[in-house]
Design a protein around this motif. Structure first.
Motif, PDB file in Angstrom:
ATOM      1  N   LYS A 147       0.886   7.540   3.656  1.00  0.00           N
ATOM      2  CA  LYS A 147      -0.021   7.809   2.540  1.00  0.00           C
ATOM      3  C   LYS A 147       0.671   8.734   1.544  1.00  0.00           C
ATOM      4  O   LYS A 147       1.318   9.701   1.938  1.00  0.00           O
ATOM      5  CB  LYS A 147      -1.282   8.500   3.084  1.00  0.00           C
ATOM      6  CG  LYS A 147      -2.431   8.546   2.101  1.00  0.00           C
ATOM      7  CD  LYS A 147      -3.064   7.190   2.012  1.00  0.00           C
ATOM      8  CE  LYS A 147      -4.413   7.290   1.308  1.00  0.00           C
ATOM      9  NZ  LYS A 147      -4.943   5.960   1.006  1.00  0.00           N
ATOM     10  N   ASP A 200      -2.769   6.615  -3.377  1.00  0.00           N
ATOM     11  CA  ASP A 200      -4.155   6.958  -3.714  1.00  0.00           C
ATOM     12  C   ASP A 200      -4.193   7.732  -5.022  1.00  0.00           C
ATOM     13  O   ASP A 200      -3.287   8.505  -5.328  1.00  0.00           O
ATOM     14  CB  ASP A 200      -4.775   7.819  -2.609  1.00  0.00           C
ATOM     15  CG  ASP A 200      -5.574   6.964  -1.632  1.00  0.00           C
ATOM     16  OD1 ASP A 200      -5.449   5.725  -1.714  1.00  0.00           O
ATOM     17  OD2 ASP A 200      -6.276   7.536  -0.788  1.00  0.00           O
ATOM     18  N   GLU A 231      -7.271  -0.470   2.709  1.00  0.00           N
ATOM     19  CA  GLU A 231      -8.002   0.761   2.972  1.00  0.00           C
ATOM     20  C   GLU A 231      -9.501   0.463   3.071  1.00  0.00           C
ATOM     21  O   GLU A 231     -10.070  -0.239   2.243  1.00  0.00           O
ATOM     22  CB  GLU A 231      -7.735   1.786   1.871  1.00  0.00           C
ATOM     23  CG  GLU A 231      -8.270   3.175   2.199  1.00  0.00           C
ATOM     24  CD  GLU A 231      -7.824   4.205   1.176  1.00  0.00           C
ATOM     25  OE1 GLU A 231      -7.202   5.207   1.590  1.00  0.00           O
ATOM     26  OE2 GLU A 231      -8.097   4.010  -0.029  1.00  0.00           O
ATOM     27  N   THR A 274      -5.230   7.853   8.838  1.00  0.00           N
ATOM     28  CA  THR A 274      -4.070   8.665   8.472  1.00  0.00           C
ATOM     29  C   THR A 274      -4.221  10.080   9.026  1.00  0.00           C
ATOM     30  O   THR A 274      -5.309  10.633   9.104  1.00  0.00           O
ATOM     31  CB  THR A 274      -3.896   8.736   6.942  1.00  0.00           C
ATOM     32  OG1 THR A 274      -5.114   9.199   6.349  1.00  0.00           O
ATOM     33  CG2 THR A 274      -3.549   7.364   6.371  1.00  0.00           C
TER      34      THR A 274
END
Length: 336
Positions: A166, A324, A268, A217
């Motif tokens: 991530k 993200d 996700e 994560t």
């Protein structure tokens, strides 16, 4: 009249009987999937007799192969054919069998002893079935004449593994911004096509679009040196699926493992705190490379800027990079 002349003594006379014997030694190889016991075709196996290579076989559609050899011998036994006509002194001097019956009995005993000789037959795998991992598969059995050695061998399937990293899209790194967190995002791995069992008979394990597994994560499953997922007691999860998978802290990372070969995508499900949902689908394909690869690491990675995959880019990385976008004060900062 005169006395009749003495009848001359008979001399011992000898004759012989002969016979032969032929016995077979058969080896039957049974090759199966280690979990489903389905027969596996195309496995090449060397056969050894008392340690010396004697032949090579390839398993058929049922996972079976046979090898056979024969051994022959001839025997002869001598006997005194006129034993009953001899004087006691002559009989005492006769060495060996005194009748045809005794000679035949010796032949039968010699043939039985020849057939009772044991040979040890063993195997060593040369080539694993397609989709499976090579294993030495050295097993042995000892048999006597006209016996069959049944040697049962198994193989494990090549599986897939992928790690997910991530990162913050604005910073293009693994450092979260402000109070946002990269840990805690829930990802799912889905079947991008029907995932079929490698044994060729069990059939479809997951249909296209099915959720295969989830990962969060910040923690990753523990693996052994070969890449298999481990349970908390140290056993392989693939072998003991009822066990509890062991996890370790891996900030900003997670992963999936013990995946059957085929095409998947990662998406996700729930974003990490402070971030918006990453709606990108990351394709992951596991294909059979060679019989020495137990767990295949994906060789694709996501571009940190484009947030897309470049296939077979030659990178040694086994990771998918998911970006993200941080949410600050209720405002979504979306990359353009």
């Amino acid at each position: 009249g005169g006395e009749e002349p003495d009848t001359p003594l008979a001399e011992p006379e000898f004759d012989s009987v002969e016979d032969s014997v032929s016995v077979s030694y058969q080896v039957r190889v049974e090759k199966k999937d280690w979990q489903t016991a389905v027969g596996l075709a195309g496995c090449v196996v060397d056969i050894f007799e008392n340690g010396a290579k004697a032949g090579t076989v390839t398993t058929d559609a049922n996972g079976e192969a046979s090898w056979q050899t024969s051994k022959s011998a001839s025997f002869q036994a001598e006997y005194c054919s006129n034993y009953e006509d001899l004087t006691p002194e002559q009989k005492a001097a006769v060495q060996g069998h005194t009748s045809r019956r005794e000679a035949l009995a010796e032949l039968e005993a010699e043939k039985a002893a020849f057939a009772a000789v044991t040979y040890t037959y063993s195997t060593r795998e040369v080539t694993a079935p397609t989709g499976y991992v090579w294993q030495a598969n050295e097993t042995a059995d000892s048999i006597s004449g006209n016996g069959t050695a049944v040697l049962s061998l198994t193989n494990e399937r090549t599986l897939g593994r992928v790690d997910l990293v991530k990162y913050d899209t604005e910073g293009e790194n693994g450092i979260p911004q402000g109070e946002a967190e990269l840990d805690g995002a829930v990802y799912g791995i889905y079947a991008a096509e029907n995932i079929v069992h490698g044994d060729g008979r069990t059939g479809i394990l997951y249909r296209k679009g099915d959720l295969v597994g989830t990962a969060v994560t910040g923690r990753s499953p523990r693996r052994n040196s070969d890449g298999y997922l481990l349970n908390t007691d140290g056993t392989r999860h693939i072998a003991y699926p009822a066990g509890t998978i062991a996890y370790e802290d891996t900030p900003g990372r997670t992963g999936f493992g013990d995946l059957e070969l085929g095409s998947y995508y990662i998406r996700e499900i729930t974003p990490a705190p402070g971030y918006m949902l990453d709606e990108t689908r990351y394709g992951v394909t596991f294909t059979y490379k060679n019989q020495m690869t137990r767990v295949e690491l994906r060789n694709e990675q996501a571009g940190e800027v484009e947030n897309t995959l470049t296939v077979d880019d030659g990178s040694s990385s086994a990771a998918v990079y998911s970006g993200d976008y941080v949410i600050k004060q209720g405002v979504q900062f979306v990359k353009t």
